[in-house]
Design an enzyme around this catalytic site. Structure first.
Site, PDB file in Angstrom:
ATOM      1  CG  PHE A 154      -3.282  -1.266   5.279  1.00  0.00           C
ATOM      2  CD1 PHE A 154      -4.623  -1.451   4.950  1.00  0.00           C
ATOM      3  CD2 PHE A 154      -2.754   0.021   5.171  1.00  0.00           C
ATOM      4  CE1 PHE A 154      -5.407  -0.375   4.539  1.00  0.00           C
ATOM      5  CE2 PHE A 154      -3.534   1.087   4.764  1.00  0.00           C
ATOM      6  CZ  PHE A 154      -4.864   0.883   4.436  1.00  0.00           C
ATOM      7  CB  SER A 231       2.922   5.828   2.837  1.00  0.00           C
ATOM      8  OG  SER A 231       4.023   5.623   3.699  1.00  0.00           O
ATOM      9  CB  CYS A 286      -1.863   2.413  -4.676  1.00  0.00           C
ATOM     10  SG  CYS A 286      -1.724   1.130  -5.910  1.00  0.00           S
TER      11      CYS A 286
HETATM   12  P1  NAD Z   1       3.048   2.366   5.002  1.00  0.00           P
HETATM   13  O1  NAD Z   1       4.076   3.117   4.245  1.00  0.00           O
HETATM   14  O2  NAD Z   1       2.582   2.912   6.302  1.00  0.00           O
HETATM   15  O3  NAD Z   1       3.596   0.885   5.316  1.00  0.00           O
HETATM   16  C1  NAD Z   1       4.215   0.106   4.321  1.00  0.00           C
HETATM   17  C2  NAD Z   1       5.249  -0.799   4.996  1.00  0.00           C
HETATM   18  O4  NAD Z   1       6.276   0.002   5.576  1.00  0.00           O
HETATM   19  C3  NAD Z   1       4.666  -1.672   6.091  1.00  0.00           C
HETATM   20  O5  NAD Z   1       5.221  -2.956   5.990  1.00  0.00           O
HETATM   21  C4  NAD Z   1       5.110  -0.955   7.357  1.00  0.00           C
HETATM   22  O6  NAD Z   1       5.311  -1.832   8.436  1.00  0.00           O
HETATM   23  C5  NAD Z   1       6.409  -0.306   6.962  1.00  0.00           C
HETATM   24  N1  NAD Z   1       6.660   0.956   7.686  1.00  0.00           N
HETATM   25  C6  NAD Z   1       5.732   1.795   8.223  1.00  0.00           C
HETATM   26  N2  NAD Z   1       6.335   2.864   8.767  1.00  0.00           N
HETATM   27  C7  NAD Z   1       7.654   2.716   8.565  1.00  0.00           C
HETATM   28  C8  NAD Z   1       8.800   3.511   8.883  1.00  0.00           C
HETATM   29  N3  NAD Z   1       8.693   4.683   9.531  1.00  0.00           N
HETATM   30  N4  NAD Z   1      10.021   3.068   8.501  1.00  0.00           N
HETATM   31  C9  NAD Z   1      10.154   1.895   7.839  1.00  0.00           C
HETATM   32  N5  NAD Z   1       9.091   1.099   7.533  1.00  0.00           N
HETATM   33  C10 NAD Z   1       7.869   1.499   7.891  1.00  0.00           C
HETATM   34  O7  NAD Z   1       1.835   2.112   3.993  1.00  0.00           O
HETATM   35  P2  NAD Z   1       0.409   1.493   4.302  1.00  0.00           P
HETATM   36  O8  NAD Z   1      -0.386   2.490   5.081  1.00  0.00           O
HETATM   37  O9  NAD Z   1       0.533   0.111   4.814  1.00  0.00           O
HETATM   38  O10 NAD Z   1      -0.193   1.389   2.813  1.00  0.00           O
HETATM   39  C11 NAD Z   1      -0.881   2.434   2.184  1.00  0.00           C
HETATM   40  C12 NAD Z   1       0.016   3.194   1.238  1.00  0.00           C
HETATM   41  O11 NAD Z   1       0.570   2.319   0.278  1.00  0.00           O
HETATM   42  C13 NAD Z   1      -0.729   4.240   0.416  1.00  0.00           C
HETATM   43  O12 NAD Z   1       0.055   5.409   0.344  1.00  0.00           O
HETATM   44  C14 NAD Z   1      -0.858   3.612  -0.962  1.00  0.00           C
HETATM   45  O13 NAD Z   1      -0.979   4.509  -2.035  1.00  0.00           O
HETATM   46  C15 NAD Z   1       0.412   2.861  -1.033  1.00  0.00           C
HETATM   47  N6  NAD Z   1       0.342   1.798  -2.033  1.00  0.00           N
HETATM   48  C16 NAD Z   1       1.000   1.975  -3.208  1.00  0.00           C
HETATM   49  C17 NAD Z   1       0.924   1.002  -4.191  1.00  0.00           C
HETATM   50  C18 NAD Z   1       1.624   1.175  -5.502  1.00  0.00           C
HETATM   51  O14 NAD Z   1       1.766   0.200  -6.207  1.00  0.00           O
HETATM   52  N7  NAD Z   1       2.073   2.367  -5.849  1.00  0.00           N
HETATM   53  C19 NAD Z   1       0.169  -0.156  -3.960  1.00  0.00           C
HETATM   54  C20 NAD Z   1      -0.485  -0.304  -2.733  1.00  0.00           C
HETATM   55  C21 NAD Z   1      -0.383   0.679  -1.766  1.00  0.00           C
END
Ligand code: NAD
Length: 502
Positions: A154, A231, A286
């Site tokens: 997000f 995440s 992130c």
């Molecule tokens: P999230 O992991 O909750 O969601 C990411 C994606 O996975 C979304 O499209 C979501 O719909 C999907 N998802 C959620 N739960 C799932 C499940 N149980 N099984 C399969 N798919 C699922 O992450 P978020 O809250 O949207 O984003 C924040 C996180 O992203 C933070 O931890 C941040 O550090 C990380 N992030 C990392 C980078 C990087 O480049 N390392 C960049 C941006 C964000």
């Protein structure tokens, strides 16, 4: 651009924006007000399969389309994104919460990847060496893989989808994107522009949903590669599941980013950088700064840091002069508050408390103000867990070596910064620190698109990064050809049972 996606997020399959047949929908909420901006479908598995089938069919012709023609579509796309930047930023701020200036930054950082995709030709060239044996040459082709998929978080609804699909499709792949269900509307505007730019039907497809849809992408036999950003828990699941199903996978995940402040650093510049990096985007990057490691006498700088943080204005992202917008959801806010509470309980010194911030006119917003903890220790939850909110932890150490040892012992490896005026100290640090992206007097060292995003250790699974040269490697298969042409047609040769070529 039309406003057709402002209420209901459509699926985009085989060149058409369509309404999902699902019965499961989620509201898309404005984090500053809880106003319902629209709704997003949890697509059915049949719809996911139809999207993958469309991508598979489109690959047959797309990978044969000349690379210049593919790049020309990216050239058009960059123009359209630039032209529509303000409109997309408005929607992005409404659904994500960040300030309008930061929303434009989100789009701009993605746009730079599109610009880079316009010149992918020089990166997708193979290698050639002649005469490895008599009449024998060896060369490589960088061939697209087929249908690839992207799953995005997000916090950057423009930049991160743009890290993925432009590079994937310009290399000749077709793509299925699964945006964050929390703020898909700005992403869909970019997809609409991609269609307008001339991306052919089926080359780019979008399905919405959560775990079920993601798991289908990870297990479907026609998906060749998966890019995930999000995440650590979900990224690890995606990496393992898709890996078990034979796919190439890259997972960019959670973080805990440190900045080391040396006593010879430029004090004013350093403190400004720390405050911006810790609290910008409400800490939901992130690469956000999470831990300031103050070396030696810089312990005396903490009060001034707090004074600067106090001046930040918490407000809705579209209000002028806002520094800190809301976090994405009431649930995210509750999590951040819980972590702040744990810091107090575990004995950290709370110098600035953002828990009870009130914003006039936006009483229902998910606001958390800038929060600073001093005297944090590595056993505390606020040190160990990614907070993803505007919370900065301060740790004091005596030497650079202590700082390096502390950071290298942390499992995450996304980004790190060092503030100093000494080249020698900077050089020692960049060599000894075990973190994939290092900033020297730069607090958020996200590389430009000609390089790659190179987070490491606990922040990443898979070898190759999501944009730049590494993305070309990720989205292509190297095929090596060894060929012999007989120039002397009279030569008979002889049977040879050894492995050498001669
Ligand atoms: P999230 O992991 O909750 O969601 C990411 C994606 O996975 C979304 O499209 C979501 O719909 C999907 N998802 C959620 N739960 C799932 C499940 N149980 N099984 C399969 N798919 C699922 O992450 P978020 O809250 O949207 O984003 C924040 C996180 O992203 C933070 O931890 C941040 O550090 C990380 N992030 C990392 C980078 C990087 O480049 N390392 C960049 C941006 C964000």
């Amino acid at each position: 651009m039309s406003n057709m996606h402002l209420k209901t997020a459509k699926l985009f399959i085989d060149g058409k924006f369509i309404d999902s047949k699902t019965t499961e929908w989620q509201d898309i909420l404005n984090p500053a007000t809880q106003e319902v901006l629209g709704r997003v479908p949890m697509a059915t598995l049949e719809e996911v399969d139809v999207a993958i089938a469309a991508a598979k069919q489109a690959f047959k012709t797309w990978h044969l389309t000349p690379i210049q023609a593919r790049m020309r579509i990216m050239l058009k796309l960059q123009d359209l994104i630039r032209t529509n930047m303000k409109e997309i930023a408005g929607v992005l701020t409404a659904e994500q919460g960040k300030t309008l200036a930061d929303a434009e930054g989100d789009i701009q950082r993605g746009l730079e990847v599109v610009e880079h995709a316009c010149s992918v030709g020089t990166l997708q060239m193979g290698e050639y060496i002649e005469g490895v044996a008599r009449g024998v040459d060896t060369y490589t082709l960088q061939q697209p893989l087929g249908v690839c998929a992207g799953i995005t978080p997000f916090n950057f609804p423009a930049m991160i989808p743009l890290w993925m699909f432009p590079m994937a499709i310009v290399c000749g792949n077709t793509f299925v994107l699964k945006p964050s269900e929390q703020d898909p509307l700005s992403t869909m505007m970019l997809v609409e522009l991609a269609a307008e730019a001339g991306v052919p039907a089926g080359v780019l497809n979008v399905v919405h949903g959560g775990k079920e849809v993601v798991d289908r992408l990870c297990t479907h036999q026609d998906i060749k590669a998966i890019s995930f950003v999000g995440s650590t828990a979900v990224g690890t699941h995606v990496y393992n599941l898709a890996g078990q199903h034979g796919k190439r996978v890259q997972s960019m995940m959670g973080a805990k980013n440190h900045v080391v402040v040396m006593p010879d650093a430029h004090q004013e510049q350093t403190l400004n950088a720390l405050v911006g990096a810790a609290f910008g985007a409400a800490g939901q990057r992130c690469m956000a700064l999470s831990v300031a490691v103050m070396v030696g006498e810089t312990k005396n700088w903490v009060n001034q840091l707090v004074e600067k943080a106090k001046t930040l204005k918490v407000n809705a992202g579209h209000e002028p002069q806002t520094d800190i917008g809301p976090v994405i959801s009431p649930r995210a806010k509750a999590r951040v508050i819980d972590l702040i509470n744990s810091g107090v309980q575990e004995g950290a010194e709370l110098l600035l408390d953002g828990r009870d911030v009130k914003v006039n006119g936006y009483e229902n917003g998910n606001f958390v103000g800038a929060t600073i903890f001093n005297q944090v220790s590595t056993s505390m939850r606020i040190y160990k867990e990614e907070i993803f909110g505007p919370v900065l932890a301060i740790i004091h150490v005596d030497t650079l070596e202590d700082a390096i040892a502390l950071i290298n012992a942390n499992p995450f490896g996304n980004g790190v910064g060092l503030f100093t005026q000494s080249g020698a100290v900077a050089r020692t640090f960049q060599n000894a620190i075990d973190i994939g992206q290092v900033g020297i007097n730069i607090p958020i060292p996200v590389p430009v698109p000609f390089f790659s995003f190179t987070g490491s250790r606990g922040s990443k699974l898979g070898d190759l990064g999501p944009y730049g040269k590494q993305a070309v490697q990720f989205y292509t298969q190297t095929k090596t050809i060894t060929s012999r042409w007989f120039e002397d047609t009279q030569e008979k040769g002889e049977v040879n049972t050894t492995i050498s070529l001669r």
